[in-house]
Design a protein around this motif. Structure first.
Motif, PDB file in Angstrom:
ATOM      1  N   ARG A  42       0.825  -1.211   0.000  1.00 50.18           N
ATOM      2  CA  ARG A  42       0.000   0.000   0.000  1.00 50.18           C
ATOM      3  C   ARG A  42       0.860   1.264   0.000  1.00 50.18           C
ATOM      4  NH1 ARG A  42      -3.646  -3.526   3.458  1.00 50.18           N
ATOM      5  NH2 ARG A  42      -5.276  -4.077   1.942  1.00 50.18           N
ATOM      6  N   ALA A  43       2.042   1.178   0.609  1.00 52.44           N
ATOM      7  CA  ALA A  43       2.955   2.315   0.554  1.00 52.44           C
ATOM      8  C   ALA A  43       3.461   2.535  -0.868  1.00 52.44           C
ATOM      9  CB  ALA A  43       4.123   2.094   1.506  1.00 52.44           C
ATOM     10  N   LEU A  44       3.698   1.455  -1.596  1.00 53.42           N
ATOM     11  CA  LEU A  44       4.087   1.573  -3.008  1.00 53.42           C
ATOM     12  C   LEU A  44       2.971   2.225  -3.819  1.00 53.42           C
ATOM     13  CD1 LEU A  44       5.889  -1.745  -4.078  1.00 53.42           C
ATOM     14  CD2 LEU A  44       6.726   0.584  -4.433  1.00 53.42           C
ATOM     15  N   ALA A  45       1.748   1.807  -3.557  1.00 57.35           N
ATOM     16  CA  ALA A  45       0.612   2.342  -4.307  1.00 57.35           C
ATOM     17  C   ALA A  45       0.472   3.849  -4.113  1.00 57.35           C
ATOM     18  CB  ALA A  45      -0.663   1.621  -3.894  1.00 57.35           C
ATOM     19  N   LYS A  46       0.900   4.351  -2.962  1.00 55.92           N
ATOM     20  CA  LYS A  46       0.783   5.776  -2.670  1.00 55.92           C
ATOM     21  C   LYS A  46       1.784   6.632  -3.438  1.00 55.92           C
ATOM     22  CE  LYS A  46      -1.158   5.280   1.984  1.00 55.92           C
ATOM     23  NZ  LYS A  46      -0.925   5.498   3.441  1.00 55.92           N
ATOM     24  N   LEU A  47       2.748   6.002  -4.120  1.00 56.30           N
ATOM     25  CA  LEU A  47       3.736   6.766  -4.880  1.00 56.30           C
ATOM     26  C   LEU A  47       3.142   7.370  -6.149  1.00 56.30           C
ATOM     27  CD1 LEU A  47       6.939   4.518  -4.585  1.00 56.30           C
ATOM     28  CD2 LEU A  47       6.321   6.540  -3.236  1.00 56.30           C
ATOM     29  N   GLY A  48       1.963   6.928  -6.525  1.00 59.49           N
ATOM     30  CA  GLY A  48       1.297   7.508  -7.683  1.00 59.49           C
ATOM     31  C   GLY A  48       1.827   7.033  -9.018  1.00 59.49           C
ATOM     32  N   LEU A  49       2.450   5.868  -9.051  1.00 62.12           N
ATOM     33  CA  LEU A  49       2.947   5.320 -10.312  1.00 62.12           C
ATOM     34  C   LEU A  49       1.786   4.885 -11.194  1.00 62.12           C
ATOM     35  CD1 LEU A  49       5.798   3.122  -8.792  1.00 62.12           C
ATOM     36  CD2 LEU A  49       6.110   5.241 -10.095  1.00 62.12           C
ATOM     37  N   PRO A  50       1.962   4.903 -12.517  1.00 70.24           N
ATOM     38  CA  PRO A  50       0.901   4.409 -13.395  1.00 70.24           C
ATOM     39  C   PRO A  50       0.487   2.988 -13.025  1.00 70.24           C
ATOM     40  CG  PRO A  50       2.604   5.511 -14.667  1.00 70.24           C
ATOM     41  CD  PRO A  50       3.133   5.401 -13.268  1.00 70.24           C
ATOM     42  N   GLY A  51      -0.788   2.672 -13.231  1.00 71.86           N
ATOM     43  CA  GLY A  51      -1.306   1.374 -12.816  1.00 71.86           C
ATOM     44  C   GLY A  51      -0.558   0.196 -13.386  1.00 71.86           C
ATOM     45  N   GLU A  52      -0.196   0.278 -14.676  1.00 75.47           N
ATOM     46  CA  GLU A  52       0.505  -0.859 -15.286  1.00 75.47           C
ATOM     47  C   GLU A  52       1.911  -1.005 -14.737  1.00 75.47           C
ATOM     48  OE1 GLU A  52       1.493   2.613 -18.061  1.00 75.47           O
ATOM     49  OE2 GLU A  52      -0.198   1.948 -16.819  1.00 75.47           O
ATOM     50  N   VAL A  53       2.525   0.112 -14.311  1.00 78.57           N
ATOM     51  CA  VAL A  53       3.856   0.045 -13.709  1.00 78.57           C
ATOM     52  C   VAL A  53       3.773  -0.606 -12.332  1.00 78.57           C
ATOM     53  CG1 VAL A  53       5.819   1.388 -12.859  1.00 78.57           C
ATOM     54  CG2 VAL A  53       4.692   2.032 -15.001  1.00 78.57           C
ATOM     55  N   LEU A  54       2.799  -0.197 -11.530  1.00 79.22           N
ATOM     56  CA  LEU A  54       2.619  -0.806 -10.214  1.00 79.22           C
ATOM     57  C   LEU A  54       2.338  -2.292 -10.339  1.00 79.22           C
ATOM     58  CD1 LEU A  54       2.327  -0.466  -7.134  1.00 79.22           C
ATOM     59  CD2 LEU A  54      -0.118  -0.007  -7.519  1.00 79.22           C
TER      60      LEU A  54
END
Length: 283
Positions: A256-268
């Motif tokens: 969830r901390a990674l998701a908060k970085l705002g990276l594009p969905g396909e990159v995440l």
């Protein structure tokens, strides 16, 4: 799954506690925070497969790569055979990772073959804990096996806090010739060049198709700081999610901390599972 995303933790340690040096246990207790990692072990310090499986299920981990390690000078010896009961309990969730140390294994090629034959999906090399150069020509025999069998090599990159470690062997620059000499082998730099070599590791990952960075031990919120000289969204396409469990305050928390970085969905999605499923055979 976590929030609808498949999760592969590509960097997990589940040793028998009796095989470890005290510094390892202190490290796990310090960095796990409130995460009750000891709950998966019995009174003798041996992991109980059903408890580990249940904990990883609760944390949302769909696949986990279990590391062996033969590093007597730093952490101890955790043979691959100790991970077999975990792998056999749930071979869909758990996969093995081989490990060799040129100070202990000879000939290297036959030992790599032996461990891969047990079901390992990658080879881990730990030059910092083993005190050897990852570019030593003796290791080329191991890299050739990986090339022939189509499995990636995971290498510790960066520093380590354990007594007996030799940080100089964690410099990713040492791999500059190796990644060129074995273009068909994918090399995953564990810890992404942690410490003094984030820039070197990132540059190599962007410059070489066969170089990747695993995020084990790196707080996700600090990734923009660690890789400040790079376009994070571009570099993140070469990231592989890993936690260094049990030295983490929970897998779901890191996801969830990674998701908060705002990276594009396909990159995440690539970080959490896509890159790993491409790199590690049969995942």
């Amino acid at each position: 799954m976590i929030d609808g995303e498949l999760v592969v933790d590509a960097h997990v340690h589940v040793p028998r506690l009796s095989t470890l040096k005290p510094a390892w246990l202190a490290w796990a207790d310090r960095f796990s925070g409130p995460h009750d990692w000891r709950s998966v072990f019995d009174g003798d310090g041996d992991p109980i497969p059903s408890r580990l499986d249940a904990l990883f299920e609760a944390e949302g981990v769909d696949r986990a790569l279990l590391f062996a390690e033969y590093s007597p000078r730093a952490t101890g010896i955790q043979p691959i055979e100790d991970n077999l009961p975990l792998y056999r309990y749930n071979p869909e969730r758990f996969r093995l990772v081989a490990n060799v140390n040129p100070h202990l294994h000879h000939p290297l090629a036959s030992e790599v073959d032996r461990q891969l034959d047990l079901g390992a999906v990658a080879l881990k090399i730990h030059p910092v804990h083993g005190a050897f150069s990852p570019a030593d020509k003796e290791l080329y025999a191991a890299y050739r096996v990986c090339a022939d069998r189509g499995v990636p090599v995971i290498l510790h990159s960066g520093i380590s806090s354990f007594p007996g470690s030799r940080a100089s062997f964690g410099n990713p620059e040492l791999l500059s010739d190796v990644v060129e000499d074995f273009p068909s082998v994918s090399f995953v730099f564990a810890h992404g060049g942690r410490g003094w070599w984030y820039d070197v590791a990132a540059f190599m990952a962007l410059a070489r198709d066969n170089v990747w960075l695993d995020l084990a031990g790196l707080p996700p919120a600090k990734l923009p700081e660690y890789y400040a000289r790079f376009d994070l969204a571009r570099l993140a396409r070469k990231f592989v999610f890993g936690t260094d469990w049990p030295g983490v305050p929970g897998t779901a928390r890191n996801v969830r901390a990674l998701a908060k970085l705002g990276l594009p969905g396909e990159v995440l999605r690539g970080i959490l599972s896509g890159n790993a499923t491409t790199l590690f055979p049969g995942l």
